[in-house]
Each structure stands twice: as structure tokens, then as C-alpha cells.
Design a protein around this motif. Structure first.
Motif, mmCIF file in Angstrom:
data_model
loop_
_atom_site.group_PDB
_atom_site.id
_atom_site.type_symbol
_atom_site.label_atom_id
_atom_site.label_comp_id
_atom_site.label_asym_id
_atom_site.label_seq_id
_atom_site.Cartn_x
_atom_site.Cartn_y
_atom_site.Cartn_z
ATOM 1 N N GLU A 103 -4.756 6.579 -2.787
ATOM 2 C CA GLU A 103 -3.259 7.048 -3.292
ATOM 3 C C GLU A 103 -2.767 7.995 -2.123
ATOM 4 O O GLU A 103 -1.664 8.705 -2.335
ATOM 5 N N LYS A 105 2.170 2.970 -3.138
ATOM 6 C CA LYS A 105 1.199 3.382 -4.181
ATOM 7 C C LYS A 105 0.942 4.669 -3.656
ATOM 8 O O LYS A 105 0.268 5.556 -4.421
ATOM 9 N N LYS A 141 0.891 8.694 -3.170
ATOM 10 C CA LYS A 141 1.315 9.847 -4.040
ATOM 11 C C LYS A 141 1.532 10.843 -3.460
ATOM 12 O O LYS A 141 2.150 11.822 -3.824
ATOM 13 N N LYS A 191 0.884 -1.349 -0.094
ATOM 14 C CA LYS A 191 -0.007 0.011 0.039
ATOM 15 C C LYS A 191 0.637 1.285 0.034
ATOM 16 O O LYS A 191 0.418 2.083 -0.726
#
Length: 171
Positions: free
Chosen positions: A133, A7, A9, A4
Motif C-alpha cells: 500500500e 491501492k 495509501k 496498483k
């Protein structure tokens, strides 16, 4: 959890007792987290750099640096009562997390804790990011659960301290 984290951002993290470990002292030298009277707090912030002794907790520092090095954008999200408090927090974040908090826009000041999730939603939508994200870290279970309910990857401060004191490897 590492899958997790790869991923992520964008990260939004609370400042007091999350990005910075509070180590403030009152005028007599006793440890304090603030003052009950707003005017006393304002005076303290004007006469002292209220956050100068605060530090980045090791686990938090490890996680934030690893995610930043993986390309994630980091934001501090905090409630401030005056510009002296904001600047004290911002300057200390710049010192503790070198290279991450470079612009005043990297520390977002809000007038109420309850607006944190709203701010994250607005910013995530403007960058076309899925809530999964975006990571949210806070020391308030109420805000963590609200963010989780909206789809954000939400973690309480204590979990970061327990999991990442020995470092973070995203490979």
C-alpha cells in the motif's frame, strides 16, 4: 500499474532529481548540483535559496497530484546536510506541489540514503499499512530495489517520467 496505484495509501519520494528537478547554479551562473566542500555548500545555502529555481517534473507532478487527490499521504524523503538546505527544499516543495507539503513533517530529512527503507518501514508499521500500500519513488536503483525486496511498490524516477507526462487517470 493503474490497479496498483489505486491501492496506494502512502507515498515516499526522494526530493533531488525526483520530486524536484535540480536547476541550481554556482556563483558564476554555471549549472551545478552542489559543491564538493561542505563549507562551500553551507555558504551557498545561507546566501542563496539553493532550490529556488528547481521545478516539479511534469510526470512526477501529475502522479503525485493524482495520488494525493485519491487520498494518499505524500512524504518527501531526503538527505540534508544543514537546516538551510532542508528549508530550501521544503519551501520549494510547498510552492511546486501546492496543498501537499503543508507541514515540516511532510519532508523527512535523514542523515544517510541507506535509511530510507527503514524510515518507510517504521512509518508503515505505525499506520498498520501493508508494504504493497506504500509507493516509493527514487532516482537510485539501489534504494528502489531494496524497497522492492521489502514488499514496497517501488518505481524509479525515469519510469514515472515516461509513463505520466501526459497525465494520470486512476478511474
Amino acid at each position: 500499474m493503474i490497479r496498483k496505484l489505486r491501492k496506494i495509501k502512502m507515498i515516499f519520494a526522494d526530493v533531488d532529481n525526483t520530486l524536484l528537478c535540480l536547476r541550481m547554479t554556482d556563483y558564476s551562473g554555471k549549472r551545478t548540483v552542489g559543491f564538493s566542500d561542505y563549507n562551500d555548500w553551507l555558504k551557498y545555502n545561507i546566501l542563496n535559496n539553493a532550490y529556488i529555481e528547481c521545478s516539479a517534473p511534469k510526470g512526477m507532478f501529475n502522479l503525485i497530484n493524482a495520488l494525493h487527490n485519491n487520498g494518499a499521504k505524500i512524504y518527501g524523503l531526503t538527505e540534508c546536510t544543514n537546516s538551510f538546505e532542508y528549508n530550501s527544499k521544503y519551501n520549494r516543495l510547498r510552492e511546486c506541489y501546492e496543498g501537499i507539503f503543508n507541514h515540516h513533517g511532510d519532508l523527512i530529512s535523514i542523515d544517510s540514503r541507506q535509511k530510507k527503507v527503514l524510515i518507510m518501514q517504521i512509518i508503515s508499521e505505525s499506520f498498520n499499512l501493508d508494504p504493497s500500500e506504500i509507493m516509493f519513488i527514487d532516482d537510485s536503483y539501489t534504494e528502489v530495489m531494496e524497497a522492492f525486496d521489502r514488499g514496497f511498490f517501488s518505481v524509479h524516477t525515469t519510469e514515472v517520467m515516461e509513463r505520466f507526462n501526459d497525465g494520470v487517470t486512476l478511474e
